[in-house]
Design an enzyme around this catalytic site. Structure first.
Site, PDB file in Angstrom:
ATOM      1  N   ARG A  92     -38.555  -6.067 -20.757  1.00 47.19           N
ATOM      2  CA  ARG A  92     -38.094  -6.159 -22.144  1.00 47.19           C
ATOM      3  C   ARG A  92     -37.811  -4.741 -22.631  1.00 47.19           C
ATOM      4  O   ARG A  92     -38.455  -3.779 -22.162  1.00 47.19           O
ATOM      5  CB  ARG A  92     -39.171  -6.779 -23.037  1.00 47.19           C
ATOM      6  CG  ARG A  92     -39.350  -8.276 -22.848  1.00 47.19           C
ATOM      7  CD  ARG A  92     -38.196  -9.066 -23.480  1.00 47.19           C
ATOM      8  NE  ARG A  92     -38.408 -10.487 -23.451  1.00 47.19           N
ATOM      9  CZ  ARG A  92     -37.829 -11.331 -22.594  1.00 47.19           C
ATOM     10  NH1 ARG A  92     -37.016 -10.878 -21.661  1.00 47.19           N
ATOM     11  NH2 ARG A  92     -38.050 -12.622 -22.670  1.00 47.19           N
TER      12      ARG A  92
ATOM     13  N   HIS B   9     -28.728  -7.857 -20.873  1.00 49.07           N
ATOM     14  CA  HIS B   9     -29.769  -8.895 -20.735  1.00 49.07           C
ATOM     15  C   HIS B   9     -29.196 -10.059 -19.917  1.00 49.07           C
ATOM     16  O   HIS B   9     -29.279 -11.221 -20.319  1.00 49.07           O
ATOM     17  CB  HIS B   9     -30.257  -9.381 -22.108  1.00 49.07           C
ATOM     18  CG  HIS B   9     -31.629  -9.997 -22.044  1.00 49.07           C
ATOM     19  ND1 HIS B   9     -32.612  -9.752 -22.967  1.00 49.07           N
ATOM     20  CD2 HIS B   9     -32.187 -10.861 -21.156  1.00 49.07           C
ATOM     21  CE1 HIS B   9     -33.705 -10.446 -22.667  1.00 49.07           C
ATOM     22  NE2 HIS B   9     -33.460 -11.131 -21.558  1.00 49.07           N
TER      23      HIS B   9
HETATM   24  C1  OXD Z   1     -36.348 -14.921 -20.214  1.00 47.09           C
HETATM   25  C2  OXD Z   1     -35.144 -14.129 -20.527  1.00 47.09           C
HETATM   26  O1  OXD Z   1     -37.432 -14.502 -20.604  1.00 47.09           O
HETATM   27  O2  OXD Z   1     -34.032 -14.655 -20.372  1.00 47.09           O
HETATM   28  O3  OXD Z   1     -36.230 -15.956 -19.558  1.00 47.09           O
HETATM   29  O4  OXD Z   1     -35.246 -12.983 -20.935  1.00 47.09           O
END
Ligand code: OXD
Length: 311
Positions: free
Chosen positions: A226, A274
């Site tokens: 993240r 992402h």
């Molecule tokens: C997840 C994402 O946590 O797509 O699945 O980030």
């Protein structure tokens, strides 16, 4: 029989509905925001914290399933309605996608691809010193479902792989470390540092000036966890000082990353939006339907989120 409410971006709703119905054609499915009678909603399958406050309107809600692996966004206020259990996905295709993205970037850095691209751009015919797989040490932060899969893939290719987790873990062929001392010991030997941790208060900002400073000079960073795991300014400083030779980043804070952010144009940064992996509804649907059935029958749920641990 109660209904299942699906809530995600509009373009994903029909795909999820079809995937769940392919597993159990008898399911009664409602698509956000057309939930019909509120007391009929029994399960909610959602992606995003923006739906959590509204879920409080369904008095008989017994289950929330999040359509992803990470749950950091669900832990923040307002959180799920009190007393309603939340499950997440542990999906083989999602895991495979993440492990592939890690491998793509490990090989990019290991095989000097950025340098060869620069040489090509300059039309220079030059062979660089050959890289040695057995000497490129990879340190993986997070040895869960996804970190474990990435670790095995890299180890299979012959890289020496270490993995760090909160609690001790045993993975054949991987040197497992844990705790604060284990973290520093792993960092000091990580030529490529990969972050695949869940984001919790303990792991927020774990990639910072101190921890980057422990890496061997000229190390590489791969962050697929993240954005909140990293202090982004510290990554930039490490890249600019040469302490880091390159960074592959899939996650940012905030997302989308603003167009003026230096990462976009930094020659040593390899970005994806992402998009390292995806949840494929048809692959995830069986475990979601299993949980819908279990919640209906009052049986124990699978893949439950442990809110105390934060994942
Ligand atoms: C997840 C994402 O946590 O797509 O699945 O980030």
């Amino acid at each position: 029989m109660g209904a299942v409410l699906l809530a995600t971006k509009p373009s994903g709703l029909a795909m999820w509905r079809d995937a769940l119905l392919a597993v159990d054609p008898a399911l009664e499915i409602r698509l956000w925001p057309d939930w019909g009678r509120e007391e009929e909603i029994e399960s909610a399958v959602i992606w995003g914290a923006q739906y959590l406050a509204e879920l409080r309107r369904f008095p008989d809600l017994r289950l929330i399933v999040s359509m992803g692996a990470g749950v950091d966004h669900l832990v923040l206020p307002p959180g799920p309605p009190p007393g309603v259990p939340v499950a997440r996905l542990k999906d083989g295709m999602l895991t495979q996608g993440m492990a592939e993205w890690v491998l793509l970037n490990v090989l990019r850095f290991h095989r000097q691809d950025p340098e060869y691209r620069a040489l090509q751009a300059a039309r220079v015919w030059e062979e660089l010193p050959p890289p040695e797989t057995a000497k490129r040490r990879i340190g993986i932060l997070g040895l869960g479902e996804i970190g474990g899969a990435a670790a095995r893939l890299c180890a299979h290719l012959g890289f020496p792989v270490m993995g760090w987790s909160r609690r001790p873990k045993d993975q054949p062929g991987i040197e497992a470390l844990h705790g604060a001392a284990g973290l520093d010991a792993m960092l000091a030997r990580s030529d490529i540092l990969v972050c695949l941790l869940p984001l919790t208060p303990e792991t927020r900002g774990i990639i910072n000036a101190r921890t980057l400073g422990l890496l061997p000079p000229g190390a590489f960073l791969i962050n697929g966890g993240r954005g909140g795991h990293a202090v982004q300014e510290d990554i930039l400083a490490a890249l600019d000082s040469g302490a880091l030779a390159g960074a592959a980043l899939d996650v940012f804070e905030p997302e989308p990353l603003p167009p003026e952010h230096p990462f976009w144009v930094h020659p040593k940064v390899f970005m994806t939006p992402h998009a390292a992996s995806f949840t494929i509804p048809s692959s995830a649907a069986p475990q979601v339907v299993e949980n819908i059935h279990r919640a209906r029958d009052g049986r124990p749920l699978i893949n439950l989120v442990d809110f105390a641990a934060g994942y």
